[in-house]
Design a protein around this motif. Structure first.
Motif, PDB file in Angstrom:
ATOM      1  N   ALA A  23       0.810  -1.220   0.000  1.00  0.00           N
ATOM      2  CA  ALA A  23       0.000   0.000   0.000  1.00  0.00           C
ATOM      3  C   ALA A  23       0.841   1.268   0.000  1.00  0.00           C
ATOM      4  O   ALA A  23       0.308   2.362  -0.190  1.00  0.00           O
ATOM      5  CB  ALA A  23      -0.930   0.004   1.216  1.00  0.00           C
ATOM      6  N   LEU A  24       2.153   1.144   0.206  1.00  0.00           N
ATOM      7  CA  LEU A  24       3.014   2.320   0.200  1.00  0.00           C
ATOM      8  C   LEU A  24       3.240   2.804  -1.221  1.00  0.00           C
ATOM      9  O   LEU A  24       3.571   2.023  -2.113  1.00  0.00           O
ATOM     10  CB  LEU A  24       4.364   1.996   0.861  1.00  0.00           C
ATOM     11  CG  LEU A  24       4.324   1.740   2.369  1.00  0.00           C
ATOM     12  CD1 LEU A  24       5.682   1.233   2.858  1.00  0.00           C
ATOM     13  CD2 LEU A  24       3.926   3.001   3.120  1.00  0.00           C
ATOM     14  N   ASP A  51      -3.425   4.089   0.268  1.00  0.00           N
ATOM     15  CA  ASP A  51      -4.262   2.877   0.284  1.00  0.00           C
ATOM     16  C   ASP A  51      -5.608   3.131  -0.384  1.00  0.00           C
ATOM     17  O   ASP A  51      -6.663   3.087   0.242  1.00  0.00           O
ATOM     18  CB  ASP A  51      -4.451   2.383   1.722  1.00  0.00           C
ATOM     19  CG  ASP A  51      -5.079   0.985   1.739  1.00  0.00           C
ATOM     20  OD1 ASP A  51      -4.982   0.295   0.710  1.00  0.00           O
ATOM     21  OD2 ASP A  51      -5.672   0.612   2.751  1.00  0.00           O
ATOM     22  N   ASP A  52      -5.557   3.380  -1.675  1.00  0.00           N
ATOM     23  CA  ASP A  52      -6.797   3.572  -2.418  1.00  0.00           C
ATOM     24  C   ASP A  52      -7.606   2.281  -2.501  1.00  0.00           C
ATOM     25  O   ASP A  52      -8.810   2.297  -2.719  1.00  0.00           O
ATOM     26  CB  ASP A  52      -6.496   4.077  -3.836  1.00  0.00           C
ATOM     27  CG  ASP A  52      -5.785   5.427  -3.821  1.00  0.00           C
ATOM     28  OD1 ASP A  52      -6.002   6.179  -2.846  1.00  0.00           O
ATOM     29  OD2 ASP A  52      -5.021   5.705  -4.746  1.00  0.00           O
ATOM     30  N   LYS A  92      -9.275  -6.573   0.492  1.00  0.00           N
ATOM     31  CA  LYS A  92      -8.752  -5.525  -0.387  1.00  0.00           C
ATOM     32  C   LYS A  92      -9.872  -5.090  -1.297  1.00  0.00           C
ATOM     33  O   LYS A  92     -10.252  -5.807  -2.229  1.00  0.00           O
ATOM     34  CB  LYS A  92      -7.564  -6.048  -1.200  1.00  0.00           C
ATOM     35  CG  LYS A  92      -6.982  -5.018  -2.167  1.00  0.00           C
ATOM     36  CD  LYS A  92      -5.852  -5.629  -2.986  1.00  0.00           C
ATOM     37  CE  LYS A  92      -5.337  -4.638  -4.022  1.00  0.00           C
ATOM     38  NZ  LYS A  92      -4.279  -5.227  -4.878  1.00  0.00           N
ATOM     39  N   GLY A  93     -10.421  -3.926  -1.026  1.00  0.00           N
ATOM     40  CA  GLY A  93     -11.583  -3.479  -1.769  1.00  0.00           C
ATOM     41  C   GLY A  93     -12.723  -4.457  -1.600  1.00  0.00           C
ATOM     42  O   GLY A  93     -13.140  -4.752  -0.483  1.00  0.00           O
ATOM     43  N   ASP A  94     -13.221  -5.021  -2.691  1.00  0.00           N
ATOM     44  CA  ASP A  94     -14.315  -5.987  -2.640  1.00  0.00           C
ATOM     45  C   ASP A  94     -13.829  -7.436  -2.514  1.00  0.00           C
ATOM     46  O   ASP A  94     -14.633  -8.345  -2.332  1.00  0.00           O
ATOM     47  CB  ASP A  94     -15.173  -5.870  -3.915  1.00  0.00           C
ATOM     48  CG  ASP A  94     -15.929  -4.548  -3.965  1.00  0.00           C
ATOM     49  OD1 ASP A  94     -16.179  -3.979  -2.886  1.00  0.00           O
ATOM     50  OD2 ASP A  94     -16.255  -4.095  -5.078  1.00  0.00           O
ATOM     51  N   MET A 146      -4.627  -0.417   7.182  1.00  0.00           N
ATOM     52  CA  MET A 146      -3.274   0.021   6.847  1.00  0.00           C
ATOM     53  C   MET A 146      -2.917   1.304   7.581  1.00  0.00           C
ATOM     54  O   MET A 146      -1.752   1.541   7.918  1.00  0.00           O
ATOM     55  CB  MET A 146      -3.147   0.230   5.326  1.00  0.00           C
ATOM     56  CG  MET A 146      -3.324  -1.053   4.517  1.00  0.00           C
ATOM     57  SD  MET A 146      -2.201  -2.396   4.970  1.00  0.00           S
ATOM     58  CE  MET A 146      -3.277  -3.460   5.985  1.00  0.00           C
ATOM     59  N   GLN A 147      -3.931   2.111   7.876  1.00  0.00           N
ATOM     60  CA  GLN A 147      -3.676   3.314   8.663  1.00  0.00           C
ATOM     61  C   GLN A 147      -3.249   2.956  10.086  1.00  0.00           C
ATOM     62  O   GLN A 147      -2.366   3.612  10.661  1.00  0.00           O
ATOM     63  CB  GLN A 147      -4.936   4.193   8.703  1.00  0.00           C
ATOM     64  CG  GLN A 147      -5.276   4.886   7.389  1.00  0.00           C
ATOM     65  CD  GLN A 147      -5.879   3.930   6.350  1.00  0.00           C
ATOM     66  OE1 GLN A 147      -6.373   2.853   6.695  1.00  0.00           O
ATOM     67  NE2 GLN A 147      -5.849   4.328   5.092  1.00  0.00           N
ATOM     68  N   ASP A 148      -3.857   1.901  10.650  1.00  0.00           N
ATOM     69  CA  ASP A 148      -3.444   1.439  11.979  1.00  0.00           C
ATOM     70  C   ASP A 148      -1.980   1.002  11.965  1.00  0.00           C
ATOM     71  O   ASP A 148      -1.202   1.341  12.868  1.00  0.00           O
ATOM     72  CB  ASP A 148      -4.302   0.246  12.421  1.00  0.00           C
ATOM     73  CG  ASP A 148      -5.753   0.622  12.685  1.00  0.00           C
ATOM     74  OD1 ASP A 148      -6.009   1.786  13.040  1.00  0.00           O
ATOM     75  OD2 ASP A 148      -6.628  -0.257  12.535  1.00  0.00           O
ATOM     76  N   ILE A 149      -1.610   0.232  10.943  1.00  0.00           N
ATOM     77  CA  ILE A 149      -0.229  -0.245  10.849  1.00  0.00           C
ATOM     78  C   ILE A 149       0.722   0.924  10.635  1.00  0.00           C
ATOM     79  O   ILE A 149       1.815   0.977  11.211  1.00  0.00           O
ATOM     80  CB  ILE A 149      -0.096  -1.278   9.720  1.00  0.00           C
ATOM     81  CG1 ILE A 149      -0.916  -2.526  10.057  1.00  0.00           C
ATOM     82  CG2 ILE A 149       1.367  -1.649   9.489  1.00  0.00           C
ATOM     83  CD1 ILE A 149      -0.906  -3.590   8.976  1.00  0.00           C
ATOM     84  N   ASP A 150       0.306   1.895   9.820  1.00  0.00           N
ATOM     85  CA  ASP A 150       1.145   3.066   9.554  1.00  0.00           C
ATOM     86  C   ASP A 150       1.430   3.834  10.839  1.00  0.00           C
ATOM     87  O   ASP A 150       2.571   4.237  11.098  1.00  0.00           O
ATOM     88  CB  ASP A 150       0.457   3.972   8.532  1.00  0.00           C
ATOM     89  CG  ASP A 150       1.375   5.067   8.025  1.00  0.00           C
ATOM     90  OD1 ASP A 150       2.468   4.741   7.515  1.00  0.00           O
ATOM     91  OD2 ASP A 150       1.014   6.258   8.150  1.00  0.00           O
TER      92      ASP A 150
END
Length: 459
Positions: free
Chosen positions: A48-49, A57-58, A75-77, A297-301
């Motif tokens: 995602a980077l 992370d679109d 991942k998405g759907d 991914m925001q949590d991991i970031d």
């Protein structure tokens, strides 16, 4: 019901009830699963980077822990059900298709995949190996079916593949229990699958991947920082210990994977939740209700950047500095940390020996005093001018004492005593400041200095 068929794999995962919740209750005994989930999370975070080394992370990547399976990568759907199975060395490899279905969890994985309208992909991660014969042949069939599916060709089993499909079908029936589909139960559940059931098993194999022979629980704590966290650090260009980043991310997953049960959110009662005209929760609303089990991914970031900013707070703890009087004196005499640790443990054993002997044994006190005099005599013999002429002589003194103790006849020492326990007695006399490993110094002042230097991280 018709509108449910239009749901995506990710929407089906969060809207379909799971039949049990045992995983979150037992995870505290299996932190290996949290490590494997964290490894997946770091890989998804790496993907995602963006080129600017910032999170882009679109695709809305996230991991749902302990729901349907050990975790679900979203991942998405799209969704991937992941079953994690740790195998101890005593059992190691999967030697039959039946073992893969039972101990490997493929039967449970198949049933959850089918309940989710066959839309998610599936993966088994395990420390166990895949033995030659049927298990390896099944993995080969799985890869072949997967390649056909991805190239949009027909997945029709032929030859020996049919027998493997039938074996997996039988194993699913044997281990599916009450969650088997109705058409698979009762008299209709023949060992030879009908065409519909065979096609379901084939489609499942085309959606399945197996990662085997992974690092076991005893080694994962040492291997994980280098294997999973270091690539992230190198990609981002930071100079911090991999252990710090790994510990931060692993802690996040361990917490999420134990988040069983309902969220309280300080709600006393569900006011007007079921009023006339109220709508069923949407997939988005159901996913928000599972937020305590989801790692984004925001949590991991945030975890990664926090560890980078303050690596000492997330670094692995060093062994605590021994601050007993005997340990400080041995360290002053340049004894190794291994010798100090051994002395501390033997001193505890020595004290335990006399504590047991002094309970109800009237001769124990006199024997202890005789042994004390013997140990002081040994230390006096070992402490020679030649030894002291070598500079820091504590390590040589420690070794010399051991040689003397080995030579003492058994009839000269208390029953049940041996050279190791007597060495613990040497440590006890050193702790009482009756034996030294260097020239005299103020032990209390040195302990205070070391405690301040190490900010209390001492034993």
């Amino acid at each position: 019901m018709p509108e449910q068929l239009e749901l995506t794999a990710a929407e089906l995962v969060v809207t379909t009830p799971q039949p049990d919740d045992a995983g979150a209750d037992t995870l505290d005994r299996y932190d290996w699963q949290a490590s494997m989930a964290a490894a997946d999370g770091l890989q998804m975070y790496h993907d995602a980077l963006g080129t600017g080394k910032t999170l882009q992370d679109d695709a809305n990547r996230r991991i749902l822990c302990e729901f349907h399976e050990d975790w679900v990568a979203l991942k998405g759907d799209a969704a991937e059900l992941v079953s994690a199975k740790h195998r101890d060395p005593s059992v190691d490899a999967y030697r039959t298709v039946n073992q893969l279905a039972d101990a490997g969890g493929l039967a449970h994985l198949f049933l959850r995949w089918r309940a989710l309208k066959e839309k998610p992909t599936c993966r088994l991660v395990t420390t166990g190996g895949i033995a030659s014969g049927d298990p390896q042949d099944l993995v080969a069939v799985m890869k072949s079916m997967r390649d056909l599916r991805r190239s949009e060709q027909e997945t029709t089993p032929e030859g020996d593949t049919v027998q493997l499909v039938e074996k997996l079908h039988s194993a699913i029936i044997a281990h599916g229990g009450k969650h088997l589909p109705k058409e698979w139960m009762g008299d209709s559940a023949d060992k030879i699958p009908d065409e519909t059931q065979r096609d379901q098993v084939v489609r499942f194999l085309s959606m399945l991947d197996i990662q085997h022979s992974l690092t076991r629980r005893a080694d994962i704590g040492f291997a994980a920082p280098t294997k999973f966290a270091k690539p992230i650090i190198e990609h981002l260009g930071y100079d911090v210990p991999p252990e710090a980043v790994w510990n931060a991310v692993y802690g996040l997953f361990f917490t999420r994977m134990r988040a069983a049960g309902p969220r309280l959110d300080a709600i006393i009662s569900p006011v007007l939740a079921f009023a006339n005209g109220s709508q069923n929760p949407t997939a988005g609303e159901r996913e928000r209700a599972l937020a305590s089990r989801i790692v984004t991914m925001q949590d991991i970031d945030v975890a990664v950047m926090t560890a980078v900013a303050n690596p000492a707070a997330y670094g692995s703890l060093d062994s605590p500095l021994r601050l007993s009087r005997s340990a400080v004196k041995m360290r002053k005499g340049a004894c190794s940390e291994n010798s100090i640790e051994r002395s501390e443990q033997l001193r505890k054993d020595y004290l335990r020996y006399w504590r047991d002997r002094l309970t109800g044994d009237p001769t124990a006190m006199a024997e202890r005093e005789r042994l004390r005099r013997l140990l002081l005599r040994v230390s006096d013999k070992a402490d020679t001018p030649l030894l002291r002429s070598r500079g820091a002589w504590g390590a040589d003194f420690w070794n010399s004492i051991q040689d003397f103790l080995e030579e003492i006849p058994e009839d000269k020492i208390p029953p049940g005593m041996d050279a190791d326990l007597m060495l613990g007695g040497i440590g006890d006399l050193a702790n009482a400041c009756q034996i030294w490993f260097s020239e005299w110094f103020d032990v209390g002042e040195e302990i205070t200095r070391l405690r301040e230097e190490n900010r209390g991280s001492a034993a």
